[in-house]
Design a protein around this motif. Structure first.
Motif, PDB file in Angstrom:
ATOM      1  N   ASP A 138      -4.786  -9.644   9.959  1.00 18.22           N
ATOM      2  CA  ASP A 138      -4.152 -10.160   8.569  1.00 18.22           C
ATOM      3  C   ASP A 138      -2.692 -10.443   8.838  1.00 18.22           C
ATOM      4  O   ASP A 138      -1.893  -9.393   9.102  1.00 18.22           O
ATOM      5  N   CYS A 139      -2.128 -11.555   8.689  1.00 13.11           N
ATOM      6  CA  CYS A 139      -0.676 -11.828   8.916  1.00 13.11           C
ATOM      7  C   CYS A 139       0.324 -11.086   8.207  1.00 13.11           C
ATOM      8  O   CYS A 139       1.469 -11.008   8.430  1.00 13.11           O
ATOM      9  N   ASN A 140      -0.380 -10.563   6.983  1.00 18.33           N
ATOM     10  CA  ASN A 140       0.885  -9.798   5.931  1.00 18.33           C
ATOM     11  C   ASN A 140       0.611  -8.528   6.225  1.00 18.33           C
ATOM     12  O   ASN A 140       1.473  -7.780   5.610  1.00 18.33           O
ATOM     13  N   ALA A 141      -0.341  -7.810   6.941  1.00 20.51           N
ATOM     14  CA  ALA A 141      -0.320  -6.706   6.882  1.00 20.51           C
ATOM     15  C   ALA A 141       0.236  -6.163   8.431  1.00 20.51           C
ATOM     16  O   ALA A 141      -0.315  -6.228   9.585  1.00 20.51           O
ATOM     17  N   GLU A 142       1.318  -5.167   8.237  1.00 20.82           N
ATOM     18  CA  GLU A 142       2.122  -4.772   9.341  1.00 20.82           C
ATOM     19  C   GLU A 142       1.382  -3.273   9.665  1.00 20.82           C
ATOM     20  O   GLU A 142       1.594  -2.850  11.053  1.00 20.82           O
ATOM     21  N   HIS A 143       1.223  -2.522   8.716  1.00 19.14           N
ATOM     22  CA  HIS A 143       0.595  -0.964   9.194  1.00 19.14           C
ATOM     23  C   HIS A 143      -0.500  -0.780   8.001  1.00 19.14           C
ATOM     24  O   HIS A 143      -0.359  -1.034   6.809  1.00 19.14           O
ATOM     25  N   SER A 144      -1.357  -0.013   8.496  1.00 18.60           N
ATOM     26  CA  SER A 144      -2.504   0.666   7.695  1.00 18.60           C
ATOM     27  C   SER A 144      -2.415   2.089   7.665  1.00 18.60           C
ATOM     28  O   SER A 144      -2.169   2.635   8.742  1.00 18.60           O
ATOM     29  N   MET A 145      -2.614   2.634   6.384  1.00 17.98           N
ATOM     30  CA  MET A 145      -2.786   4.130   6.321  1.00 17.98           C
ATOM     31  C   MET A 145      -3.918   4.548   5.320  1.00 17.98           C
ATOM     32  O   MET A 145      -4.034   4.229   4.638  1.00 17.98           O
ATOM     33  N   LEU A 146      -4.750   5.423   6.033  1.00 14.00           N
ATOM     34  CA  LEU A 146      -5.812   5.992   5.513  1.00 14.00           C
ATOM     35  C   LEU A 146      -5.372   7.257   4.864  1.00 14.00           C
ATOM     36  O   LEU A 146      -4.618   8.153   5.329  1.00 14.00           O
ATOM     37  N   ILE A 147      -5.641   7.176   3.330  1.00  8.07           N
ATOM     38  CA  ILE A 147      -5.209   8.619   2.658  1.00  8.07           C
ATOM     39  C   ILE A 147      -6.532   9.168   1.895  1.00  8.07           C
ATOM     40  O   ILE A 147      -7.139   8.311   1.725  1.00  8.07           O
ATOM     41  N   TYR A 148      -6.388  10.248   1.487  1.00  2.00           N
ATOM     42  CA  TYR A 148      -7.401  10.809   0.709  1.00  2.00           C
ATOM     43  C   TYR A 148      -6.755  11.838  -0.419  1.00  2.00           C
ATOM     44  O   TYR A 148      -6.077  12.795   0.023  1.00  2.00           O
ATOM     45  N   ASN A 149      -6.990  11.594  -1.647  1.00  2.00           N
ATOM     46  CA  ASN A 149      -6.409  12.581  -2.606  1.00  2.00           C
ATOM     47  C   ASN A 149      -7.796  13.435  -3.143  1.00  2.00           C
ATOM     48  O   ASN A 149      -8.746  12.703  -3.844  1.00  2.00           O
ATOM     49  N   HIS A 150      -7.543  14.584  -3.256  1.00  2.74           N
ATOM     50  CA  HIS A 150      -8.681  15.412  -3.920  1.00  2.74           C
ATOM     51  C   HIS A 150      -8.161  16.393  -4.860  1.00  2.74           C
ATOM     52  O   HIS A 150      -7.312  17.162  -4.756  1.00  2.74           O
TER      53      HIS A 150
END
Length: 331
Positions: A138-150
């Motif tokens: 995707d041309c607009n996505a520079e960085h992806s981050m997986l997060i989890y909130n419990h």
């Protein structure tokens, strides 16, 4: 006496003040609020969200399905590509918050992060890898981050177990500081700081809580949270989505072991974990390595932390590691 410690990667300072708390029981948080929050299971298999919003094909597995977040922080825009920053009123700067925002949902409503099976852990990371690969294109996505909130203290607003992926058109602030710091360390020392971290922790043996063939888990020397744990791969790897499935199996095994320790010592604390890796504009690096940071939410920040940016941690990482390993009496 309290001790100032510096994060070897970012240069940020924290205060370790173990005199302020002595036992793991000081950090146990009641889970009763979770039951109160579980009124309607909007993510249940068969419910409206599952039927109408789940992504098709490879983005569903035996234990996982994915939907776009209904209230995204970063909005997918398939019509145009733009990361242009503009000025408002000739002074402030802004840009559209484009990219994407996924919710990665575990189908089993009666489980949670402390009871995930090995299969769930593996499928969670495997699905995250597929979505990282999607956002990489995707041309607009520079960085992806997986997060989890419990838990409510972590910011979780829905009790049904789920992770999120934030695909942003910026490099997040903390990741940017890690990149800058690890590059400076490499220039100054000629070594990868993450490998040096692993070598140092294995030599000292004070903070290591778990190890397998591919990963090391240890309480972080300059912890920002009581019982903060980092999980780092032993081999070089800059981008999470380029790892083979065997690594994801091993990562799932490590996370399951760490969660079991938290459950036994802290009675299932509210917590966050997040995965840091390089943005897609940096194809490879000798100085960085992707990793997971796990932060139990068993304390809160006061005025000094908020005003100074210097965090006070009230248990030493060394003592926290002893408790998590079971080598120190918890009473």
């Amino acid at each position: 006496m309290p001790q100032l410690r510096q994060n070897i990667i970012t240069g940020e300072w924290v205060v370790i003040a173990p005199e302020r708390a002595k036992r793991p029981s000081d950090f146990v948080v009641s889970e009763t609020v979770k039951a109160a929050a579980k009124i309607e299971d909007v993510f249940a298999v068969g419910a409206k969200v599952y039927k109408q919003q789940r992504l098709p094909g490879k983005y569903e597995s035996d234990h996982i399905y994915v939907i776009p977040n209904s209230y995204p922080a970063f909005v997918e825009d398939k019509e145009k590509c733009s990361n242009r920053t503009y000025q408002l009123e000739g002074f402030y700067r802004a840009r559209p918050s484009t990219g994407g925002h996924d919710v990665v949902i575990i189908k089993e409503a009666d489980t949670d992060i402390y009871t995930f099976s090995t299969e769930i852990w593996h499928e969670l990371f495997s699905m995250a890898k597929k979505r990282y690969q999607y956002w990489r294109e995707d041309c607009n996505a520079e960085h992806s981050m997986l997060i989890y909130n419990h838990g409510i203290r972590s910011g979780a607003s829905v009790a049904h177990p789920h992770a999120q992926i934030f695909a942003s058109n910026i490099i997040p602030n903390q990741v940017y500081r890690e990149i800058q710091g690890s590059e400076k360390y490499f220039i100054d020392n000629g070594h990868n700081v993450f490998q040096d971290l692993i070598d140092h922790e294995k030599k000292e043996k004070q903070r290591i809580i778990a190890e397998n063939d591919e990963f090391l888990a240890f309480t972080f020397y300059a912890a920002r949270f009581p019982f903060e744990v980092w999980v780092i791969a032993k081999e070089d790897g800059c981008h999470f989505d380029q790892e083979p499935e065997t690594m994801l199996h091993s990562l799932g095994d490590m996370m399951k072991r760490v969660m079991k320790m938290y459950e036994q010592v802290l009675n299932r604390p509210h917590l966050n974990f997040f995965l840091h890796d390089l943005p897609k504009s940096i194809e490879r690096s000798e100085f960085y390595r992707w990793h997971i940071e796990i932060t139990p939410r068993v304390g809160s920040y006061g005025g000094y932390e908020l005003g100074s940016g210097v965090i006070i941690d009230i248990i030493s990482p060394e003592e926290a590691a002893e408790y998590l390993r079971g080598t120190k009496n918890r009473s």
